[in-house]
Design an enzyme around this catalytic site. Sequence first.
Site, short mmCIF file in Angstrom:
data_model
loop_
_atom_site.label_atom_id
_atom_site.label_comp_id
_atom_site.label_asym_id
_atom_site.label_seq_id
_atom_site.Cartn_x
_atom_site.Cartn_y
_atom_site.Cartn_z
N CYS A 152 0.95 -1.41 0.13
CA CYS A 152 -0.01 0.00 -0.01
C CYS A 152 0.96 1.37 0.00
O CYS A 152 0.56 2.23 -0.80
CB CYS A 152 -0.95 -0.09 1.27
SG CYS A 152 -1.90 1.57 1.24
N CYS A 153 1.92 1.18 0.86
CA CYS A 153 2.66 2.54 1.06
C CYS A 153 3.60 2.47 -0.44
O CYS A 153 3.86 3.77 -1.01
CB CYS A 153 3.76 2.31 2.07
SG CYS A 153 3.35 2.93 3.61
N CYS B 154 -0.88 8.29 7.53
CA CYS B 154 -2.22 8.38 6.88
C CYS B 154 -3.29 7.51 8.18
O CYS B 154 -2.75 7.10 9.28
CB CYS B 154 -2.34 7.03 5.95
SG CYS B 154 -1.51 7.62 4.51
N CYS C 83 -3.40 4.24 9.55
CA CYS C 83 -1.94 3.77 9.95
C CYS C 83 -1.38 4.76 11.05
O CYS C 83 -0.22 4.27 11.50
CB CYS C 83 -1.12 3.45 9.02
SG CYS C 83 -1.69 2.26 7.68
N CYS D 279 7.70 4.28 5.81
CA CYS D 279 6.65 3.97 4.67
C CYS D 279 7.83 3.71 3.39
O CYS D 279 7.22 3.32 2.52
CB CYS D 279 6.00 5.16 4.46
SG CYS D 279 7.00 6.79 4.29
FE1 SF4 Z 1 -1.28 2.85 3.00
FE2 SF4 Z 1 -1.02 2.98 5.62
FE3 SF4 Z 1 1.07 3.51 3.75
FE4 SF4 Z 1 -0.85 5.17 3.79
S1 SF4 Z 1 0.41 4.69 5.70
S2 SF4 Z 1 0.19 4.30 2.17
S3 SF4 Z 1 -2.67 3.87 4.66
S4 SF4 Z 1 -0.24 1.45 4.26
#
Ligand code: SF4
Length: 232
Positions: A119-120, A202, A205, A228
């Site tokens: 996701c990151c 985010c 998280c 991240c």
């Molecule tokens: Fe995704 Fe969490 Fe990374 Fe944001 S911090 S990009 S929601 S995994």
Amino acid sequence: MTTQATVWNAQACAEANESLAGASAAHIADWAVANFGKKLIVAASMQDTILPHLFSKRLTGVDVLFLETGYHFKETIETRDEAARRFPITIVDATAAKTVAEQDAEFGKDLFARDPNLCCFMRKVDPLARSLAGYDAWVTGARRVDAVTRSELPLVTWDEGHGLVKINPIAAWSDMDVEVYQVVNVLPRNPMVAQGYPSIGCEPCTNKVKPGEDPRSGRWSGQEKTECGIHE
Ligand code: SF4
């Protein structure tokens, strides 16, 4: 008369880092603007608005990079918008190739809970890399006190992964330095900080942190992940 432009590489950055040792953030910002001008971009998480303020005073219209992941607290988005109203900056929103809805459709809902690295990568690492293309330097608000992994953070370094200079003008700042700068300059604040979120990412998280706990312990709580990936 001609002057020889600096060829920026790891060695040139190491020399600059050494020559700037002990310099104030204002001096480092002056140095950055003198060397890179509009070819620099300032990354801002909008946890605070220090860097947009520091650089807009020296470079009107400076590009300010915001990783618009689609998962921010509304207060963070409001802080970005307030900074854009208050300072002569140009917000550059770095967005993922897929919207959150498209990501959900392809990978399943709430990917952050199952594979935060993926996701990151899609929402931060890849958009950052695309946004840095064409610049000669980027500026970050990373500090040595943020985490043990950042305790040796240089002021200037060669970012091998992105192929440009990385400047960390407030690397040596304490939490008190951050507070004093914001108070003295009456900066817009992200209200989440005062509500117990000393390190804001985010929303899914980022958890609240108790007084005295590691400020970054609220990020990806309960998982091994601590970064991240944009500062690696
Ligand atoms: Fe995704 Fe969490 Fe990374 Fe944001 S911090 S990009 S929601 S995994």
